[in-house]
Design a protein around this motif. Structure first.
Motif, PDB file in Angstrom:
ATOM      1  N   PRO A 196     -30.124  14.698 -23.253  1.00  0.00           N
ATOM      2  CA  PRO A 196     -30.323  16.026 -23.494  1.00  0.00           C
ATOM      3  C   PRO A 196     -31.494  16.262 -24.218  1.00  0.00           C
ATOM      4  CG  PRO A 196     -28.612  15.189 -24.565  1.00  0.00           C
ATOM      5  CD  PRO A 196     -28.991  14.382 -23.697  1.00  0.00           C
ATOM      6  N   THR A 197     -32.325  17.254 -24.231  1.00  0.00           N
ATOM      7  CA  THR A 197     -33.653  17.366 -24.894  1.00  0.00           C
ATOM      8  C   THR A 197     -32.914  18.119 -26.263  1.00  0.00           C
ATOM      9  OG1 THR A 197     -33.893  19.631 -24.014  1.00  0.00           O
ATOM     10  CG2 THR A 197     -34.858  17.671 -22.930  1.00  0.00           C
ATOM     11  N   ALA A 198     -34.029  18.507 -27.414  1.00  0.00           N
ATOM     12  CA  ALA A 198     -33.590  18.962 -28.318  1.00  0.00           C
ATOM     13  C   ALA A 198     -33.416  20.606 -28.107  1.00  0.00           C
ATOM     14  CB  ALA A 198     -35.023  19.062 -29.492  1.00  0.00           C
ATOM     15  N   LEU A 199     -34.037  21.159 -27.131  1.00  0.00           N
ATOM     16  CA  LEU A 199     -33.904  22.501 -26.866  1.00  0.00           C
ATOM     17  C   LEU A 199     -32.387  22.842 -25.975  1.00  0.00           C
ATOM     18  CD1 LEU A 199     -37.228  24.054 -25.607  1.00  0.00           C
ATOM     19  CD2 LEU A 199     -35.817  24.820 -27.514  1.00  0.00           C
ATOM     20  N   GLY A 200     -32.130  21.670 -25.364  1.00  0.00           N
ATOM     21  CA  GLY A 200     -30.706  21.650 -24.619  1.00  0.00           C
ATOM     22  C   GLY A 200     -29.710  21.481 -25.502  1.00  0.00           C
ATOM     23  N   LYS A 201     -29.682  20.721 -26.778  1.00  0.00           N
ATOM     24  CA  LYS A 201     -28.795  20.741 -27.843  1.00  0.00           C
ATOM     25  C   LYS A 201     -28.725  21.902 -28.566  1.00  0.00           C
ATOM     26  CE  LYS A 201     -29.007  15.714 -28.248  1.00  0.00           C
ATOM     27  NZ  LYS A 201     -29.045  14.606 -29.310  1.00  0.00           N
ATOM     28  N   ALA A 202     -29.910  22.662 -28.819  1.00  0.00           N
ATOM     29  CA  ALA A 202     -29.982  23.775 -29.645  1.00  0.00           C
ATOM     30  C   ALA A 202     -29.326  24.906 -28.734  1.00  0.00           C
ATOM     31  CB  ALA A 202     -31.418  24.130 -29.773  1.00  0.00           C
ATOM     32  N   SER A 203     -29.433  24.997 -27.405  1.00  0.00           N
ATOM     33  CA  SER A 203     -28.888  25.703 -26.585  1.00  0.00           C
ATOM     34  C   SER A 203     -27.238  25.689 -26.741  1.00  0.00           C
ATOM     35  CB  SER A 203     -29.440  25.543 -24.964  1.00  0.00           C
ATOM     36  OG  SER A 203     -28.561  26.492 -24.324  1.00  0.00           O
ATOM     37  N   THR A 204     -26.854  24.443 -26.823  1.00  0.00           N
ATOM     38  CA  THR A 204     -25.463  24.156 -26.743  1.00  0.00           C
ATOM     39  C   THR A 204     -24.740  24.607 -28.184  1.00  0.00           C
ATOM     40  OG1 THR A 204     -25.616  22.414 -25.299  1.00  0.00           O
ATOM     41  CG2 THR A 204     -23.676  22.457 -26.464  1.00  0.00           C
ATOM     42  N   VAL A 205     -25.558  24.410 -29.019  1.00  0.00           N
ATOM     43  CA  VAL A 205     -25.163  25.118 -30.468  1.00  0.00           C
ATOM     44  C   VAL A 205     -25.079  26.330 -30.727  1.00  0.00           C
ATOM     45  CG1 VAL A 205     -25.843  25.087 -32.739  1.00  0.00           C
ATOM     46  CG2 VAL A 205     -25.707  22.632 -31.741  1.00  0.00           C
ATOM     47  N   ILE A 206     -26.137  27.047 -30.016  1.00  0.00           N
ATOM     48  CA  ILE A 206     -26.258  28.600 -30.182  1.00  0.00           C
ATOM     49  C   ILE A 206     -25.144  29.188 -29.193  1.00  0.00           C
ATOM     50  CG2 ILE A 206     -27.565  30.643 -29.468  1.00  0.00           C
ATOM     51  CD1 ILE A 206     -28.378  29.195 -32.110  1.00  0.00           C
ATOM     52  N   GLN A 207     -24.835  28.546 -28.024  1.00  0.00           N
ATOM     53  CA  GLN A 207     -23.740  29.094 -26.967  1.00  0.00           C
ATOM     54  C   GLN A 207     -22.364  28.930 -27.780  1.00  0.00           C
ATOM     55  OE1 GLN A 207     -24.339  26.934 -23.493  1.00  0.00           O
ATOM     56  NE2 GLN A 207     -26.309  27.973 -23.071  1.00  0.00           N
ATOM     57  N   SER A 208     -22.265  27.795 -28.542  1.00  0.00           N
ATOM     58  CA  SER A 208     -20.821  27.536 -29.145  1.00  0.00           C
ATOM     59  C   SER A 208     -20.637  28.551 -30.294  1.00  0.00           C
ATOM     60  CB  SER A 208     -21.048  25.920 -29.607  1.00  0.00           C
ATOM     61  OG  SER A 208     -21.059  25.245 -28.569  1.00  0.00           O
ATOM     62  N   ILE A 209     -21.749  28.911 -31.090  1.00  0.00           N
ATOM     63  CA  ILE A 209     -21.663  29.874 -32.031  1.00  0.00           C
ATOM     64  C   ILE A 209     -21.309  31.077 -31.680  1.00  0.00           C
ATOM     65  CG2 ILE A 209     -23.071  31.045 -33.835  1.00  0.00           C
ATOM     66  CD1 ILE A 209     -24.360  28.389 -34.554  1.00  0.00           C
ATOM     67  N   THR A 210     -22.086  31.542 -30.544  1.00  0.00           N
ATOM     68  CA  THR A 210     -21.782  32.848 -29.883  1.00  0.00           C
ATOM     69  C   THR A 210     -20.311  32.833 -29.426  1.00  0.00           C
ATOM     70  OG1 THR A 210     -23.975  32.894 -28.994  1.00  0.00           O
ATOM     71  CG2 THR A 210     -22.512  34.306 -27.739  1.00  0.00           C
ATOM     72  N   ILE A 211     -19.765  31.792 -28.796  1.00  0.00           N
ATOM     73  CA  ILE A 211     -18.062  31.849 -28.438  1.00  0.00           C
ATOM     74  C   ILE A 211     -17.479  32.053 -29.844  1.00  0.00           C
ATOM     75  CG2 ILE A 211     -16.442  30.503 -27.660  1.00  0.00           C
ATOM     76  CD1 ILE A 211     -18.546  29.085 -25.487  1.00  0.00           C
TER      77      ILE A 211
END
Length: 188
Positions: free
Chosen positions: A121-136
């Motif tokens: 995973p790229t840094a942006l991919g990891k950031a996307s997962t984190v933001i998606q998780s926070i959104t959930i």
């Protein structure tokens, strides 16, 4: 990498997969506080399995593959069930699932054409997962009527998640294209 398959870290990851149907049933059944607890336990298990793998030197090929799969199954289930309940908009769920499908199809095509290549995973991919998780978590908190998580807070995270999902998806395709074209140049 360790050769053991059923390491402590992998057992924790498998536990996260057990949380998936429980979480889905709780969300659909409108047991929002309980769903929030299960999601928090799943998030904690995600941190714990990585920590255990590194601390006990239990990094395995199964764990490297299983951990992101467990994450994607949990996040996908969360997006679908929360959209079903009206906690998240369907357009965001479709966007997130479409991005993941494009990444998966691209990875499979590269594997078929060029052989197995690890996809880190790229840094942006990891950031996307984190933001998606926070959104959930924000959507779950709103459904569970946690007072400080208002509709506008959830909406802000929805648009943040949409933005980073698009950016990370495009970034992933650029990275793959660069790596694959460099591989073809080396082979020519």
């Amino acid at each position: 990498m360790a050769s053991r398959v059923l390491t402590t870290a992998n057992q924790i990851t498998l536990l996260r997969l057990v949380f998936v149907p429980i979480f889905g049933i709780l969300v659909v059944g409108k047991h929002d506080a309980a769903a929030l607890v299960v999601m928090a336990a799943a998030a904690f298990s995600d941190v714990l399995d990585g920590t255990a793998a590194r601390a006990f030197r239990q990094v395995s090929l199964l764990g490297v593959a299983l951990d992101p799969i467990a994450d994607k199954i949990l996040l996908s289930t969360a997006f679908v069930t929360l959209s079903y309940r009206g906690g998240l908009p369907w357009w965001l769920t479709i966007m997130v699932l479409s991005r993941d499908a494009v990444i998966l199809i691209t990875a499979l095509l590269i594997i078929l054409v060029a052989g197995y290549r690890p996809f880190y995973p790229t840094a942006l991919g990891k950031a996307s997962t984190v933001i998606q998780s926070i959104t959930i978590f924000a959507a779950l908190c709103h459904l569970a009527r946690i007072p400080w998580v208002t509709g506008p807070v959830v909406e802000a995270f929805i648009f943040l998640a949409a933005g980073i999902t698009v950016v990370s998806g495009l970034h992933y395709l650029v990275v793959v294209q660069k790596r694959y074209s460099r591989h073809e140049e080396d082979g020519a």
